[in-house]
Design a protein around this motif. Sequence first.
Motif, PDB file in Angstrom:
ATOM      1  N   PRO A  15       0.814  -1.228   0.000  1.00 17.62           N
ATOM      2  CA  PRO A  15       0.000   0.000   0.000  1.00 17.62           C
ATOM      3  C   PRO A  15       0.847   1.277   0.000  1.00 17.62           C
ATOM      4  O   PRO A  15       0.491   2.251  -0.677  1.00 17.62           O
ATOM      5  N   MET A  16       1.954   1.275   0.730  1.00 17.85           N
ATOM      6  CA  MET A  16       2.797   2.460   0.742  1.00 17.85           C
ATOM      7  C   MET A  16       3.491   2.637  -0.607  1.00 17.85           C
ATOM      8  O   MET A  16       3.602   3.766  -1.106  1.00 17.85           O
ATOM      9  N   ILE A  17       3.935   1.560  -1.208  1.00 14.70           N
ATOM     10  CA  ILE A  17       4.556   1.652  -2.530  1.00 14.70           C
ATOM     11  C   ILE A  17       3.564   2.214  -3.536  1.00 14.70           C
ATOM     12  O   ILE A  17       3.890   3.106  -4.329  1.00 14.70           O
ATOM     13  N   GLU A  18       2.330   1.718  -3.520  1.00 17.76           N
ATOM     14  CA  GLU A  18       1.312   2.209  -4.450  1.00 17.76           C
ATOM     15  C   GLU A  18       1.027   3.690  -4.214  1.00 17.76           C
ATOM     16  O   GLU A  18       0.835   4.455  -5.162  1.00 17.76           O
ATOM     17  N   ALA A  19       0.985   4.092  -2.957  1.00 16.98           N
ATOM     18  CA  ALA A  19       0.734   5.501  -2.650  1.00 16.98           C
ATOM     19  C   ALA A  19       1.840   6.387  -3.200  1.00 16.98           C
ATOM     20  O   ALA A  19       1.580   7.452  -3.772  1.00 16.98           O
ATOM     21  N   PHE A  20       3.082   5.953  -3.061  1.00 15.53           N
ATOM     22  CA  PHE A  20       4.203   6.744  -3.570  1.00 15.53           C
ATOM     23  C   PHE A  20       4.269   6.699  -5.101  1.00 15.53           C
ATOM     24  O   PHE A  20       4.624   7.685  -5.747  1.00 15.53           O
ATOM     25  N   ALA A  21       3.913   5.541  -5.688  1.00 13.32           N
ATOM     26  CA  ALA A  21       4.049   5.367  -7.134  1.00 13.32           C
ATOM     27  C   ALA A  21       3.042   6.169  -7.931  1.00 13.32           C
ATOM     28  O   ALA A  21       3.205   6.310  -9.143  1.00 13.32           O
ATOM     29  N   LEU A  77      13.073  14.358  -0.797  1.00 17.03           N
ATOM     30  CA  LEU A  77      12.279  13.325  -0.149  1.00 17.03           C
ATOM     31  C   LEU A  77      13.141  12.441   0.746  1.00 17.03           C
ATOM     32  O   LEU A  77      12.622  11.774   1.647  1.00 17.03           O
ATOM     33  N   VAL A  78      14.440  12.396   0.472  1.00 18.31           N
ATOM     34  CA  VAL A  78      15.388  11.703   1.348  1.00 18.31           C
ATOM     35  C   VAL A  78      16.559  12.628   1.616  1.00 18.31           C
ATOM     36  O   VAL A  78      16.831  13.570   0.861  1.00 18.31           O
ATOM     37  N   THR A  79      17.253  12.340   2.700  1.00 23.53           N
ATOM     38  CA  THR A  79      18.409  13.139   3.109  1.00 23.53           C
ATOM     39  C   THR A  79      19.659  12.269   3.068  1.00 23.53           C
ATOM     40  O   THR A  79      19.653  11.155   3.601  1.00 23.53           O
ATOM     41  N   GLU A  80      20.689  12.775   2.428  1.00 26.04           N
ATOM     42  CA  GLU A  80      21.961  12.053   2.386  1.00 26.04           C
ATOM     43  C   GLU A  80      22.766  12.371   3.636  1.00 26.04           C
ATOM     44  O   GLU A  80      22.920  13.524   4.028  1.00 26.04           O
ATOM     45  N   ARG A 107       3.617  15.390  -0.041  1.00 27.48           N
ATOM     46  CA  ARG A 107       4.629  16.060  -0.872  1.00 27.48           C
ATOM     47  C   ARG A 107       4.623  15.510  -2.295  1.00 27.48           C
ATOM     48  O   ARG A 107       4.684  16.260  -3.274  1.00 27.48           O
ATOM     49  N   ILE A 108       4.589  14.183  -2.407  1.00 23.87           N
ATOM     50  CA  ILE A 108       4.623  13.552  -3.731  1.00 23.87           C
ATOM     51  C   ILE A 108       3.414  13.973  -4.552  1.00 23.87           C
ATOM     52  O   ILE A 108       3.536  14.343  -5.727  1.00 23.87           O
ATOM     53  N   ARG A 109       2.246  13.921  -3.948  1.00 24.88           N
ATOM     54  CA  ARG A 109       1.035  14.225  -4.708  1.00 24.88           C
ATOM     55  C   ARG A 109       0.958  15.693  -5.096  1.00 24.88           C
ATOM     56  O   ARG A 109       0.502  16.022  -6.201  1.00 24.88           O
ATOM     57  N   ALA A 110       1.390  16.560  -4.222  1.00 22.95           N
ATOM     58  CA  ALA A 110       1.397  17.984  -4.567  1.00 22.95           C
ATOM     59  C   ALA A 110       2.325  18.245  -5.739  1.00 22.95           C
ATOM     60  O   ALA A 110       1.972  18.968  -6.692  1.00 22.95           O
ATOM     61  N   ASN A 394       6.755   7.845 -14.719  1.00 22.91           N
ATOM     62  CA  ASN A 394       6.326   9.198 -14.360  1.00 22.91           C
ATOM     63  C   ASN A 394       5.172   9.274 -13.374  1.00 22.91           C
ATOM     64  O   ASN A 394       4.877  10.360 -12.877  1.00 22.91           O
ATOM     65  N   GLY A 395       4.513   8.160 -13.090  1.00 27.30           N
ATOM     66  CA  GLY A 395       3.397   8.193 -12.165  1.00 27.30           C
ATOM     67  C   GLY A 395       2.061   8.240 -12.878  1.00 27.30           C
ATOM     68  O   GLY A 395       1.969   8.351 -14.102  1.00 27.30           O
TER      69      GLY A 395
END
Length: 420
Positions: A15-21, A77-80, A107-110, A394-395
């Motif tokens: 579910p989290m993968i689908e939400a991000f994808a 979205l990630v920090t190095e 953030r992703i959806r916006a 691309n989503g």
Amino acid sequence: MRVREFPILGDEDEPMIEAFATGLDREAARVLAYLVGREESERFSGEAASRLAVRVGVDLGRGRVSDVLGTLTDLELVTETTVDSEAPGRPPKGWRADAGRADTIARIRAAHADALLEQAATVASTLGDDVDTTRETTGTDDASVSVGLNWDPNGLHAPLFAGTYDADVTFTGCRGSRAALSAVADGDVDVGLTGAATLLRAHADGHDIVPLALYYQRAMVVLYTTRSAFDGPLRSVEDVRGRRVAMPAGSETGALGRLFLAQAGVVDDVTSVRADGEERAALLDGDADVATGVFTDPLELEGMGHDVDSVLLADHFPVPGPAFVVRRETLRDRPDALRGFLEGAMDGWATARADPAAATQALAEACGSPLDDERRKLEQALDRFAGGDAVEKNGWGWHSADTWERLRVALEQAEAIGRT
């Protein structure tokens, strides 16, 4: 001898993968889900993941993982950071999710909604409608969005009813793609769900309607028949040569059915039977050997006990599926409202991909539709028409000017634009 532990993605992470994808390259969505999942776990929370840990966790090669981590870092979205290491020298690089699950999804959806609005303006320009989306908003953008569907609400629309919207979104069923597009053109609704050929026909007729996003990536049009009507199996489009084909004039299925026959080189070798809205009746009554329709038509005939064969257009030619369309001025003047609609549609899409039963339940609660048949429609539609390279890279909703231009040219060559 030391032992190192690495968490890996599992079924519970889908579910989290689908939400991000919905708004990211799918491999990027997997990497991000892995990093967010680490932060949510008791064992690895607060601990940066090495490149090796990410590779093991998501089962991707070193080069691809490096590329994805770079992209996610650029997107903030990630920090190095670095990974604690007992080895001498500079500590190796590590990565952590920049936010929790809910904030990351937002953030992703916006960002993806903004990208879809920009892409819509680009496609509109290619179709001959320049749209300036760089203007500053005036604060008068009404948050309500009315959506005209391409038929009465059913399983194919379930993802839309499963979404949570910031905008006040309402759905109205229209009697086909042409009716949904007319509702947009007349100002009766803000957004319409319509077939790709119907949109391009409207452009040829001078309407200022532009595609906002693709709902499904692939066209759902089929040629279908029963074994008794065809007197044998229908294995390919070549088999319809010399046969009678029922096609509705002026409709999405009629235009794409003609395109299908033209691309296969058999359009001049069939007899077209005009059966507007009664293609199935023409087939069952013996007035036609083959009918055009959508993929649910054969399913319904099978449910009636018929032995059915069908040939899917999208398996042979890259035709885009149903699209959300808007007036040019709506795209220009109401970006906030459209953004709210798109973000909610992404939410529903992610729900449907991860749990079709939950999406059809939302449809049933909103419309009182029976669940079993609608869930079957949705599951088959997601499996057969939702995917493609554009979505993987691309989503959700992605489309390109080249795709629309190729279809426009193909429809013109098949004489499927401008026909009544």
